[in-house]
Design a protein around this motif. Structure first.
Motif, PDB file in Angstrom:
ATOM      1  N   ALA A 171      18.818  11.927   9.578  1.00  0.00           N
ATOM      2  CA  ALA A 171      18.309  11.889  10.953  1.00  0.00           C
ATOM      3  C   ALA A 171      19.250  11.124  11.869  1.00  0.00           C
ATOM      4  O   ALA A 171      19.534  11.543  13.000  1.00  0.00           O
ATOM      5  CB  ALA A 171      16.919  11.254  10.960  1.00  0.00           C
ATOM      6  N   VAL A 183      16.426  15.927  14.119  1.00  0.00           N
ATOM      7  CA  VAL A 183      16.088  14.512  13.907  1.00  0.00           C
ATOM      8  C   VAL A 183      14.630  14.360  13.494  1.00  0.00           C
ATOM      9  O   VAL A 183      14.310  13.626  12.546  1.00  0.00           O
ATOM     10  CB  VAL A 183      16.389  13.699  15.178  1.00  0.00           C
ATOM     11  CG1 VAL A 183      15.896  12.260  15.013  1.00  0.00           C
ATOM     12  CG2 VAL A 183      17.877  13.707  15.467  1.00  0.00           C
ATOM     13  N   SER A 184      13.719  15.054  14.174  1.00  0.00           N
ATOM     14  CA  SER A 184      12.303  14.918  13.832  1.00  0.00           C
ATOM     15  C   SER A 184      12.019  15.464  12.425  1.00  0.00           C
ATOM     16  O   SER A 184      11.251  14.860  11.660  1.00  0.00           O
ATOM     17  CB  SER A 184      11.430  15.647  14.858  1.00  0.00           C
ATOM     18  OG  SER A 184      11.705  17.042  14.868  1.00  0.00           O
ATOM     19  N   SER A 240      11.196  11.842   5.301  1.00  0.00           N
ATOM     20  CA  SER A 240      11.321  10.578   4.567  1.00  0.00           C
ATOM     21  C   SER A 240       9.991  10.116   3.978  1.00  0.00           C
ATOM     22  O   SER A 240       9.962   9.174   3.170  1.00  0.00           O
ATOM     23  CB  SER A 240      11.888   9.485   5.476  1.00  0.00           C
ATOM     24  OG  SER A 240      10.999   9.180   6.532  1.00  0.00           O
ATOM     25  N   LEU A 242      13.689  13.073   9.768  1.00  0.00           N
ATOM     26  CA  LEU A 242      13.012  11.772   9.770  1.00  0.00           C
ATOM     27  C   LEU A 242      11.631  11.877   9.139  1.00  0.00           C
ATOM     28  O   LEU A 242      11.224  11.018   8.337  1.00  0.00           O
ATOM     29  CB  LEU A 242      12.909  11.253  11.203  1.00  0.00           C
ATOM     30  CG  LEU A 242      12.475   9.799  11.380  1.00  0.00           C
ATOM     31  CD1 LEU A 242      13.468   8.860  10.707  1.00  0.00           C
ATOM     32  CD2 LEU A 242      12.362   9.461  12.865  1.00  0.00           C
ATOM     33  N   ILE A 293      16.502   9.511   6.198  1.00  0.00           N
ATOM     34  CA  ILE A 293      16.733   8.702   7.404  1.00  0.00           C
ATOM     35  C   ILE A 293      18.205   8.736   7.796  1.00  0.00           C
ATOM     36  O   ILE A 293      18.545   8.831   8.986  1.00  0.00           O
ATOM     37  CB  ILE A 293      16.255   7.264   7.161  1.00  0.00           C
ATOM     38  CG1 ILE A 293      14.737   7.259   6.939  1.00  0.00           C
ATOM     39  CG2 ILE A 293      16.627   6.365   8.324  1.00  0.00           C
ATOM     40  CD1 ILE A 293      14.173   5.903   6.532  1.00  0.00           C
TER      41      ILE A 293
END
Length: 451
Positions: free
Chosen positions: A435, A334-335, A341, A338, A432
């Motif tokens: 993520a 996720v990090s 982006s 994200l 995004i």
């Protein structure tokens, strides 16, 4: 719902407080890392061979009278067979083993590369390109399976980042090496030389790769460390019975598998911007000349290599500290996606240096996440006999994005008068989405249960 019988592995993966076995120290007790480097070499040759055409095409198109519209078709033909053959390649690896199938795939793609140096027209060139894609399909799921068998869970991510960086190194050396061969000799010599390099790797692979239980140089201490750490080793009779309950097509019934596919689709869409349109962006949008392009254009790729290694190191460090597999994978995936982006901001910063910094951060964030992406098949496979199948399914989805991404970007550029604003906004939005997919579509990272 019946759970698979690998209770020790499952407990190791799911329990945050599980103590990891003591790593063997001393000379000759780290054979597993030579396996990761061997896989790195295979992927580097894999990407060198697929990149040869891109570098040689301007010269060979004059000899073979290939127009611009046909060149695009020839370049994209590779992805048709490469993406589709990911699915059977993974299943074959699980059935017949890493050593044999990876070697056959390398022979296949090396023959196709040599064949491109012998073509006489567009038809045979397209055919050779299609064969190349089919042979190279084993290049991703094979190392993923090899690492799953050779590495304990808490070292697996860094090992995956090692071989995955072969893709970036192979792509990077293609430009100077192929350019040198074309200028000094002929474009045919470039293809034949790169193809023969593949055969050299095959010889090394066949002589050096063995399973952990059969490797002549691995010690009993290292083998015990690998197995105690949750490596996906040979199936027991009980696992084989469980494998029969989860057929290849049954893998598509799991929400986790679809999350893996969608997440990697989004991630790879952005990666392929750097592989395809990034040089054009620097020239058209930021006014780079060839000298600046050759120097500064390598920066994101170099930073991406560091990002991949950092992603592998971070994930394994968190696992050793007692974090659960689910928490570690979600944190890194996720990090990373994200943060990637920030590619959308590159079009609004006023300076080329600022844009290059943002693009480098975006690419490094993607590779930071990719280290964990490559570990997911081993993390969630219901048995050891499903690891390569899941890797092939995941990579199939990612290469659909690889095929569509450059086309969509080209269309958006044409419809917006050459502005990169919308293409980079789309890339940022997909980061995004990726993520969110890893955060919410994949609920937990643990072995799938047989239904």
């Amino acid at each position: 719902m019946t759970t698979h019988p690998v209770t020790e592995t499952e407990a190791t993966q799911a329990s945050p407080g599980t103590a990891h076995p003591t790593r063997p120290r001393g000379r000759g007790k780290n054979v597993r890392w030579s396996i990761a480097l061997l896989c790195f070499g295979g992927l580097a040759v894999n990407y060198l061979d697929r990149s040869t055409l891109s570098v040689a095409l301007p010269t060979m198109s004059k000899d073979l009278h290939i127009g611009p519209e046909t060149q695009g078709f020839i370049l994209s033909a590779f992805f048709l067979t490469y993406a589709l053959c990911q699915l059977p390649a993974g299943a074959l690896l699980d059935r017949f083993g890493v050593k044999r199938v990876f070697a056959i795939g390398a022979i296949w793609w090396s023959v196709a590369t040599v064949g491109m140096g012998l073509v006489r027209g567009v038809g045979t060139l397209v055919g050779a390109r299609l064969l190349l894609g089919a042979g190279e399909a084993a290049g991703y799921p094979a190392p993923a399976k090899a690492v799953s068998r050779w590495f304990p869970r808490h070292e697996r991510t860094l090992a995956n980042s090692v071989w995955d960086n072969g893709a970036r190194v192979g792509t990077a050396i293609a430009l100077p090496l192929v350019t040198l061969l074309v200028s000094a000799f002929h474009w045919r010599v470039a293809f034949i030389s790169c193809g023969l390099l593949g055969f050299l790797w095959i010889i090394g692979w066949w002589r050096l790769y063995h399973e952990p239980a059969d490797h002549p140089k691995v010690t009993g201490e290292e083998r015990a460390y690998i197995e105690a750490g949750g490596a996906r080793v040979e199936e027991t009779p009980a696992e084989s019975a469980a494998a029969a309950q989860v057929r290849w097509r049954d893998l598509f019934r799991y929400r986790t598998v679809w999350g893996m596919m969608l997440g990697f689709f989004c991630l790879n869409y952005v990666v392929y911007f750097f592989i395809t349109w990034f040089p054009s962006y620097l020239v058209d949008e930021r006014g780079f000349d060839l000298l600046k392009l050759g120097f500064f254009g390598t920066v994101p790729g170099l930073v991406a290599i560091a990002g991949s290694l950092l992603g592998g190191f971070t994930a394994d460090r968190l696992l050793r500290k007692g974090w659960s597999t689910t928490k570690v994978r979600k944190t890194c995936l996720v990090s990373g996606t994200l943060c990637s982006s920030v590619i959308a901001l590159a079009v609004v910063v006023p300076t080329a240096a600022g844009a290059l910094a943002l693009l480098s951060l975006s690419y490094a964030s993607l590779t930071f996440a990719t280290a964990s992406v490559a570990s997911l098949p081993a993390d969630v496979a219901p048995t050891a006999g499903h690891v390569a199948s899941l890797a092939g399914i995941q990579n199939f989805a990612s290469n659909v994005a690889g095929a569509l991404g450059p086309i969509v970007t080209g269309y958006l550029l044409a419809s917006s008068g050459g502005s990169y604003l919308v293409p980079l906004l789309v890339s940022g939005a997909l980061s995004i989405v990726g993520a969110l997919t890893y955060a919410f579509v994949i609920k937990s990272v643990e072995p799938l249960q047989a239904r």
